[in-house]
Structure formats: C-alpha cells, structure tokens
Design an enzyme around this catalytic site. Structure first.
Site, short mmCIF file in Angstrom:
data_model
loop_
_atom_site.label_atom_id
_atom_site.label_comp_id
_atom_site.label_asym_id
_atom_site.label_seq_id
_atom_site.Cartn_x
_atom_site.Cartn_y
_atom_site.Cartn_z
N ASP A 102 -7.22 -5.40 -7.36
CA ASP A 102 -7.04 -4.31 -6.40
C ASP A 102 -6.65 -3.04 -7.16
O ASP A 102 -5.59 -2.99 -7.78
CB ASP A 102 -5.93 -4.71 -5.42
CG ASP A 102 -5.84 -3.75 -4.25
OD1 ASP A 102 -6.44 -2.66 -4.33
OD2 ASP A 102 -5.18 -4.11 -3.26
N ARG A 127 -11.94 -1.50 -2.44
CA ARG A 127 -12.97 -2.38 -3.00
C ARG A 127 -14.16 -2.62 -2.08
O ARG A 127 -15.32 -2.52 -2.52
CB ARG A 127 -12.34 -3.73 -3.38
CG ARG A 127 -11.36 -3.63 -4.52
CD ARG A 127 -10.49 -4.86 -4.63
NE ARG A 127 -9.61 -4.98 -3.47
CZ ARG A 127 -8.78 -6.00 -3.26
NH1 ARG A 127 -8.74 -7.01 -4.12
NH2 ARG A 127 -8.00 -6.03 -2.20
N CYS A 177 -12.30 -6.69 1.96
CA CYS A 177 -11.09 -6.65 1.12
C CYS A 177 -9.88 -6.60 2.03
O CYS A 177 -9.98 -6.97 3.21
CB CYS A 177 -11.14 -5.50 0.12
SG CYS A 177 -11.18 -3.86 0.86
P1 4NP Z 1 -8.42 -2.49 -0.76
O1 4NP Z 1 -7.09 -1.88 -1.41
O2 4NP Z 1 -8.02 -3.81 -0.14
O3 4NP Z 1 -9.32 -2.67 -1.95
O4 4NP Z 1 -8.93 -1.48 0.25
C1 4NP Z 1 -5.91 -1.69 -0.67
C2 4NP Z 1 -5.77 -0.57 0.10
C3 4NP Z 1 -4.60 -0.36 0.81
C4 4NP Z 1 -3.57 -1.28 0.72
C5 4NP Z 1 -3.71 -2.40 -0.06
C6 4NP Z 1 -4.89 -2.61 -0.76
N1 4NP Z 1 -2.34 -1.04 1.42
O5 4NP Z 1 -1.42 -1.85 1.26
O6 4NP Z 1 -2.25 -0.06 2.18
#
Ligand code: 4NP
Length: 156
Positions: A124, A14, A8
């Site tokens: 997300d 995710r 991800c």
């Molecule tokens: P992930 O979610 O891609 O599902 O782990 C996110 C976690 C952190 C961030 C963006 C998406 N962030 O911008 O810090």
C-alpha cells in the site's frame, strides 16, 4: 465481454491505478473487456484518486482523474467475471462476502498472475512517497500484461 474488477482498501491508490492501467491496455490491444475498481472500505466513497496515483499515471499518459471512489457491493459478484484483490487483507474481506463457490472462484490476488501461488501483496503506497507509487505502477503494469494475455486466450 469480459468484466474485470480491481479491489483495494480505499479505492484511491492501488485499485484505481490498476483500473487505469488495464483500461489503457484494453484500448491498445482492442480487447473485448471492461474494467472497474472499488474498495473494501467506505472511507473514500465519492473521492477522486490520491493525487500521487493520478500524477504517476499521468506520467504514463493515463488519466484517472474522473474516477470516484466506491465500496464493493455483493452484487459485484454477479457483474464481474474476474475480481482482483491487491493484498491478503482485501482478499480475505472479499472472500468473506462470497455467497457460494462460484463467487469465490472469481476472486484472485492480482500478483498471482505473475507470481502464481505466492499470494504476494501489492504494497500500500498510501503512507509512502511518490517513488512507492512508481513501484506500485511497475508491479501493476506487469500484472496487467499477464491479464491481457489471459483475456486474449479466452477469445471473447
Ligand atoms: P488504497 O490505499 O487501498 O490503495 O486505496 C489506501 C487509501 C486510504 C487508506 C488506506 C489505504 N485510508 O486508510 O484512508
């Protein structure tokens, strides 16, 4: 041994959820498979999964507390057989790093395992609520069941 990588953006929501769910199913079904996860970005390298991801999985008796965030490396194309991306943005970012057609062919959007050819994103949940994490769990659980069936057919 089939090696699966879940990807991800941040590797705190995710993809560690997908890794935990898939590990649990590998155990349940006694599959000859291994799974890891990583992010396309480096914002959360060394971080534990988001507490809401941990809590959602803990409710299903899955412990992902020991995972530490890491960023995708080009060498991951050599280490893994199946590389699953969570959304179109991750997908395009990983495909841009592919060195050849063999690398490209390993990369698939995870929801294509249950909705073939639709290129659907796992939304997300990072800016959402605990119920968004539950929806993410439900989608990933279904997709991982389809991956179990696929690995079983490979008879490794
Ligand atoms: P992930 O979610 O891609 O599902 O782990 C996110 C976690 C952190 C961030 C963006 C998406 N962030 O911008 O810090």
């Amino acid at each position: 041994m089939i090696k699966i990588l879940m990807i991800c953006l941040g590797n705190i929501c995710r993809s560690p959820m997908a890794e935990g769910i898939m590990k649990s199913k590998i155990m349940q079904h006694g599959l000859n498979a291994e799974v890891d996860s990583c992010g396309t970005a480096n914002y959360h390298v060394g971080d534990s999964p988001d507490y809401r991801a941990q809590k959602t999985l803990k409710n299903q008796q899955i412990d992902i507390s020991s995972h530490l965030g890491r960023q995708f490396q080009v060498e991951d194309f050599d280490k893994f057989d199946f590389i699953y991306t969570m959304d179109e943005s991750n997908h395009n970012n990983i495909l841009a790093l592919a060195r050849n057609a063999a690398d490209q062919q390993k990369v698939k959007m995870i929801l294509d395992e249950i909705y073939p050819g639709k290129n659907l994103d796992v939304p997300d949940p990072y800016y959402g609520s605990l119920s968004d994490f539950q929806s993410t769990f439900n989608l990933l659980d279904e997709a991982c069941d389809a991956i179990v069936d696929k690995v079983k057919k490979l008879k490794v």
